[in-house]
Structures are given as structure tokens and as C-alpha cells.
Design a protein around this motif. Structure first.
Motif, PDB file in Angstrom:
ATOM      1  N   TYR A 160       0.828  -1.199   0.000  1.00  0.00           N
ATOM      2  CA  TYR A 160       0.000   0.000   0.000  1.00  0.00           C
ATOM      3  C   TYR A 160       0.868   1.258   0.000  1.00  0.00           C
ATOM      4  O   TYR A 160       0.896   2.015   0.942  1.00  0.00           O
ATOM      5  CB  TYR A 160      -0.966  -0.038   1.176  1.00  0.00           C
ATOM      6  N   ASN A 196      -1.743   5.562  -4.150  1.00  0.00           N
ATOM      7  CA  ASN A 196      -3.194   5.772  -4.033  1.00  0.00           C
ATOM      8  C   ASN A 196      -3.975   4.625  -4.655  1.00  0.00           C
ATOM      9  O   ASN A 196      -4.969   4.143  -4.086  1.00  0.00           O
ATOM     10  CB  ASN A 196      -3.589   7.083  -4.715  1.00  0.00           C
ATOM     11  N   ALA A 197      -3.538   4.174  -5.831  1.00  0.00           N
ATOM     12  CA  ALA A 197      -4.261   3.106  -6.517  1.00  0.00           C
ATOM     13  C   ALA A 197      -4.270   1.821  -5.694  1.00  0.00           C
ATOM     14  O   ALA A 197      -5.276   1.100  -5.654  1.00  0.00           O
ATOM     15  CB  ALA A 197      -3.638   2.847  -7.884  1.00  0.00           C
ATOM     16  N   GLU A 243      -6.730   2.284  -2.852  1.00  0.00           N
ATOM     17  CA  GLU A 243      -8.099   2.244  -3.377  1.00  0.00           C
ATOM     18  C   GLU A 243      -8.553   0.813  -3.669  1.00  0.00           C
ATOM     19  O   GLU A 243      -9.741   0.496  -3.575  1.00  0.00           O
ATOM     20  CB  GLU A 243      -8.202   3.098  -4.639  1.00  0.00           C
ATOM     21  N   VAL A 264       0.741   8.264  -0.273  1.00  0.00           N
ATOM     22  CA  VAL A 264      -0.710   8.071  -0.301  1.00  0.00           C
ATOM     23  C   VAL A 264      -1.415   9.308   0.231  1.00  0.00           C
ATOM     24  O   VAL A 264      -1.109   9.801   1.321  1.00  0.00           O
ATOM     25  CB  VAL A 264      -1.109   6.835   0.534  1.00  0.00           C
ATOM     26  N   ASP A 265      -2.366   9.837  -0.535  1.00  0.00           N
ATOM     27  CA  ASP A 265      -3.137  10.999  -0.101  1.00  0.00           C
ATOM     28  C   ASP A 265      -4.045  10.614   1.056  1.00  0.00           C
ATOM     29  O   ASP A 265      -4.662   9.536   1.059  1.00  0.00           O
ATOM     30  CB  ASP A 265      -3.995  11.538  -1.242  1.00  0.00           C
ATOM     31  N   VAL A 293      -7.615   9.676   0.144  1.00  0.00           N
ATOM     32  CA  VAL A 293      -7.742   8.315  -0.384  1.00  0.00           C
ATOM     33  C   VAL A 293      -7.772   7.315   0.763  1.00  0.00           C
ATOM     34  O   VAL A 293      -8.604   6.395   0.796  1.00  0.00           O
ATOM     35  CB  VAL A 293      -6.587   8.006  -1.353  1.00  0.00           C
ATOM     36  N   ASN A 330     -11.114   7.593   2.657  1.00  0.00           N
ATOM     37  CA  ASN A 330     -12.220   7.026   1.887  1.00  0.00           C
ATOM     38  C   ASN A 330     -12.217   5.500   1.968  1.00  0.00           C
ATOM     39  O   ASN A 330     -13.268   4.865   2.118  1.00  0.00           O
ATOM     40  CB  ASN A 330     -12.130   7.465   0.426  1.00  0.00           C
ATOM     41  N   THR A 331     -11.033   4.897   1.878  1.00  0.00           N
ATOM     42  CA  THR A 331     -10.930   3.444   1.956  1.00  0.00           C
ATOM     43  C   THR A 331     -11.364   2.943   3.332  1.00  0.00           C
ATOM     44  O   THR A 331     -12.092   1.947   3.449  1.00  0.00           O
ATOM     45  CB  THR A 331      -9.497   2.991   1.648  1.00  0.00           C
ATOM     46  N   TYR A 343     -16.117   9.688  -0.109  1.00  0.00           N
ATOM     47  CA  TYR A 343     -16.230  10.733  -1.120  1.00  0.00           C
ATOM     48  C   TYR A 343     -17.693  11.069  -1.387  1.00  0.00           C
ATOM     49  O   TYR A 343     -18.568  10.212  -1.321  1.00  0.00           O
ATOM     50  CB  TYR A 343     -15.609  10.283  -2.450  1.00  0.00           C
TER      51      TYR A 343
END
Length: 530
Positions: A42, A45-46, A49, A130-131, A134, A137-138, A199
Motif C-alpha cells: 500500500y 493511491n491506486a 483504493e 498516499v493521499d 484516499v 475514503n478506503t 467521497y
């Protein structure tokens, strides 16, 4: 849905694989902390996500595959089945030794274990690239999934253990159940946390972007939770927030006039504008990643089959729903396949070998399967036919989504919340919501509505989507019992009636888990929230 095809790497020894194995595991089993390999994976970002991708399919598979329909649809009297593995709720003989009951229970706890791992450990195992939005949200998705799993558990079994971190119970697998009101407190808290973290979205015609849940999804589910508890003001406020956000739209309504109710249940319309939360099935080569509805519903005879499998039609419409729909209601044709109905775009196999596009449903005594005289159309797409149906895996499972909640239901929740237990309402907002569902279905608008109007409309709209059993569970017991007792729960050849008692409205705990954790049968205790 390529984003859901990513390898699910949250756990090296993920509990999802134990739920798909033959050995019995209790609900306290969890991946040990050292089995969570987040530090190197991890880092983008992808990758973060994708952490929840498996929680939209594999963790739900054994809940959805048979158990969901065997309880919520056969139990409610919407579906009929004579197959021994899925028919126990037809006469309320389901007990703790039932294999499918055990699978459904384990699947829900697998969801909770996966969610707990993300909630408790993900933030400490992401890279500096990693933002935070993001990451949050996860984590919000994990709270959403945990709340949803508990919402099913509490409505199916009543008191269940509240587990917020599986590692807390490594050395003490015997756990008390907690009170129903405490489970609902956790569910509300989790959805509220999801609302804070997820989000905000607006569902557009770019369906590829609509798969994951949003702030509006969590508000809609929380509105339903409040409704089930008779908390009408809270349900109404949340429903109106979702309606006013314009995030979701009715297919076939004024905002999406080029689509229809029937389009909701086809592969090309996965994650459409009406989808609030749907399970995201993928044909990735692994058993338990795709949906078996196309096989288990529909028609399967030597003369005609709507599935790529060598069997089918495990579930059928009950005799009770054959006259559920009014004349002209477009939902009838898209929910139940009656003799003489035509489906020009469905591909089928005739006489065991010949493929053809388009067919007419045969006579009642030639539909086969369960002797119901009709077959289930909803979620039945026909044999694989390019982009019309999407791909099929080695088990004849397919990728069309399964709805947990649609915007049409949110509109009916809003109407009921405005009614707020009253005898009737002519409130303009309630009527706008209720009639939007009616008019989309080619039914006349009503000038005033009662609870019975809404209750019946919910059954028509959501038939075969797993809601009617829970609707029966939230009305007075005497009323629910009378509705069920009046149903013909047999097939076209033999009329049968069964009357549930009070104990039938909650399921038995699985025998294997009771043996490992006898406290499941003890009185529930209050939960101490931090």
C-alpha cells in the motif's frame, strides 16, 4: 469493472479463503496481525483504493450464493424451491445444522473481519505517497461494509457479538452476544463514520466510476436503519439529503428516460445511476468471485435452458407472487417469466444444442425446475452473449451486479418516513417519491398513500432482491404471521400452507459455533462502547 479485477492482497491468509473451504471456522477466527502485508503493497493511491475490492464480492459470495435467497426470498414467500439445500425456510424447518445457514453466517463474519483489519491497521501501513483523502475514503468503505454486515446479522439472528477488533479475542474465543439495541448503535455509528470519510459523488452515465460506495450510499443505508427502528424523523432527514443531492436517479425516470426498469438487471448497466450499493461480481477464474443467479434462476429443461450450466432453476417464483402485479405494470415482465412471454434479446439453448437469440416462454408444465409454472426473470440474462451478458466463468457464473440497495427503495423509504406511522398522507414530498416509483413502472399516481400501499409497493419493486423477509420482520408479529400463513407456499401441483411461530423470525446460531462458543445461547449483555 476492471478496477475490481485487481488481485485482492489485503491478507496473505485472508479469511475469505477459509469461508470458501470445507472446514468449519467460528466467527472469531481472523487473520493474525502478522498476516497483513500492507507495508510494501500500500504505497500508492491506486493500491490503497484497491484494498476494499474483495469486499464487494468474495467476502459476500457464500452469503449471496444460496443463503440470501433461501432465507430472504423463500422464507418470505416470494420464491419457491423444492431443492433440499435451500428449501428449509419454506416450512420453517431451518436449524443450526444447515450447511447454507453456516455459510451465510461465516460470510458475514468474514466481511466484519476484513473491515476490522482495514479500520484498525491500514492507516499505519501506508506509504508517504498516499493521499490522506484516499486513505480515509478506503477506511470509510470498511466502516460501511462492517455496518452492512451487522445490519444483516441483527435482522437475521437478533443478538450477536460486537467485534470491533478481532485481535481482542485471540485468547478468549468465547464471547457473549450483545443486545439488539447495542448492535444498532454500532451500525449507526459505523454508517455515520462512513458518511464523514467517504467521497461525495454524483452518479453519471460513466458507469465504470460508480462501483464503490459514496457518502450518499452511507446516508441511504443509514436512512433504512433508522426506518427499521421506527426513527422516522432521522430516516426522513437522511432520505431528503440524498434526494436533494441528485446523486442517484431512476432508470426510466425523467432524468434517465432512455433506460428502463428491465435495464437495471443487465450486465451493461452495472453501476448505473440508480445503484446505491451493489455487489461487484468478477469472472477472475476463482470460484466465489462471480454471481450464480443466472443459473439458479430462469429455465432449465432438455428443450430450453437460459444458463450455460448443465442445471438451473433452483429457485422459482412462489404461487403467491404470480398475481402480485397489476395490469400494465412493466415490472411483471421483467421480474417473472410467464408462459407465452417473449424475450427477444435473450440468448438461450434449445434442444440441448442449438443457440438462438430470442424465445417465448413455454407452457407452465414445460418450464421445469420447481413445478412453479413460471420462472424468475430478474437477474436472469440468458447464456453468454458478448457484451449483452458479459463473460462467464467455469462455473457458469456471471458478472451482473447484485443490488443491496437502489434509489427506488430510498424513495419508498422517504415516503414511509414522511408517513411516520400515520394512517395516510397526502404530503407532496411523500407522494413525489412514492409516485416516481409507480409511474416509472407504468402505474397511475396515487393522491394519498397508506402504509399498506408502501408495503405492497416495496414488495413489487424489490421482489427477488432479498428485502421482503426483513419487511415482514419489522411489522407486528401477528400481522406478519397472518400474511405468511395465507400464502400458498407449494407449487402449481400441490398447495401448501405453513404458519411460523415467534422463534422462526430469528434464525438459529450455527451448531458448530455454539459448540465452540456456548455463550451464544446465554442472555445478551450490554456492550461497552469506548
Amino acid at each position: 469493472m476492471n478496477r475490481f479485477r485487481n488481485t485482492y492482497k489485503l491478507f496473505r491468509l485472508a479469511i475469505v479463503f477459509t469461508l470458501l473451504s470445507s472446514c468449519a471456522e467460528d466467527f472469531t477466527n481472523r487473520p493474525p496481525e502478522d498476516a497483513i502485508s500492507l507495508d510494501t503493497y500500500y504505497s500508492t493511491n491506486a493500491q490503497v483504493e484497491s484494498a476494499t475490492n474483495g469486499m464487494y464480492s468474495r467476502t459476500w459470495f457464500q452469503f449471496h450464493n444460496k443463503f440470501f435467497f433461501a432465507v430472504a426470498e423463500v422464507g418470505s414467500g416470494n420464491m419457491y424451491s423444492g431443492s433440499s439445500d435451500v428449501s428449509a425456510m419454506r416450512n420453517f424447518s431451518l436449524n443450526g445444522s444447515d450447511p447454507e445457514l453456516n455459510q451465510g453466517w461465516r460470510s458475514l463474519w468474514a466481511n466484519i473481519a476484513q473491515a476490522n483489519a482495514i479500520i484498525n491497521f491500514l492507516a499505519d501501513r501506508v506509504g508517504p505517497g498516499v493521499d490522506d483523502a484516499v486513505l480515509q475514503n478506503t477506511i470509510g468503505e470498511a466502516y460501511f461494509m462492517r455496518a452492512t454486515a451487522y445490519f444483516y446479522l441483527v435482522r437475521l439472528w437478533g443478538p450477536v457479538p460486537i467485534i470491533e477488533n478481532n485481535l481482542d479475542y485471540v485468547s478468549r474465543p468465547a464471547i457473549n452476544t450483545n443486545r439488539i439495541e447495542d448492535v444498532y448503535t454500532l451500525i449507526e455509528s459505523d454508517y455515520n463514520t462512513a458518511i464523514e470519510k467517504l467521497y461525495e459523488k454524483v452518479r453519471t452515465s460513466n458507469y465504470a466510476n460508480n462501483g464503490h460506495v459514496s457518502k450518499g450510499s452511507a446516508k441511504a443505508m443509514l436512512a433504512k436503519v433508522h426506518l427499521y427502528q421506527g426513527e422516522y424523523a432521522e430516516a426522513r432527514q437522511l432520505a431528503e439529503e440524498v434526494i436533494n443531492s441528485n446523486e442517484f436517479k431512476l432508470l426510466g425516470g425523467p432524468q434517465v428516460p432512455n433506460k428502463s426498469f428491465g435495464d437495471l438487471f443487465t450486465y451493461p448497466n452495472n453501476n448505473n445511476e440508480e445503484s446505491i450499493f451493489a455487489l461487484q461480481w468478477v469472472t477472475d477464474g476463482n470460484y466465489g468471485s462471480a454471481s450464480n443467479c443466472n443459473t439458479q434462476f430462469g429455465i432449465s429443461t432438455a428443450a430450453l435452458t437460459t444458463s450455460n450450466a448443465s442445471y438451473g432453476g433452483v429457485f422459482a417464483p412462489s404461487q403467491d407472487v404470480l398475481d402480485l402485479y397489476e395490469d400494465g405494470d412493466i415490472r411483471k415482465h421483467e421480474t417473472i417469466m410467464f408462459p407465452g412471454d417473449s424475450y427477444p434479446n435473450m440468448k438461450v439453448i434449445v434442444n440441448g444444442t442449438t443457440e438462438q437469440v430470442g424465445f417465448t416462454v413455454p407452457a407452465a408444465d414445460q418450464i421445469g425446475g420447481q413445478g412453479a409454472g413460471a420462472a424468475i426473470k430478474k437477474y436472469c440474462q440468458g447464456i453468454v452473449n458478448g457484451n449483452a451478458t458479459g463473460p462467464v466463468d467455469n462455473w457458469a457464473m456471471m458478472e451482473n451486479n447484485t443490488y443491496i440497495m437502489r434509489y427506488a427503495e430510498l424513495l419508498l423509504i422517504h415516503a414511509e418516513a414522511v408517513l411516520a406511522g400515520g394512517s395516510s398522507t397526502s404530503d407532496a414530498g411523500a407522494l413525489a417519491s412514492f409516485n416516481a416509483v409507480r409511474v416509472r413502472s407504468n402505474q397511475p399516481a396515487l393522491a394519498s398513500i397508506t402504509f399498506n400501499d408502501i408495503f405492497l409497493e416495496r414488495r413489487r419493486e424489490l421482489c427477488f432482491e432479498g428485502d421482503f423477509w426483513f419487511d415482514l420482520g419489522r411489522i407486528p408479529r401477528a400481522q406478519a404471521t397472518a400474511i405468511i400463513a395465507a400464502q400458498n407456499r407449494g407449487n402449481m401441483f400441490l398447495e401448501e400452507h405453513f404458519t411460523p411461530d415467534e422463534s422462526d423470525f430469528y434464525l438459529d446460531y450455527p451448531d458448530n459455533d455454539v459448540a465452540k462458543n456456548p455463550l451464544l445461547l446465554a442472555d445478551p449483555v450490554p456492550y461497552e462502547f469506548n
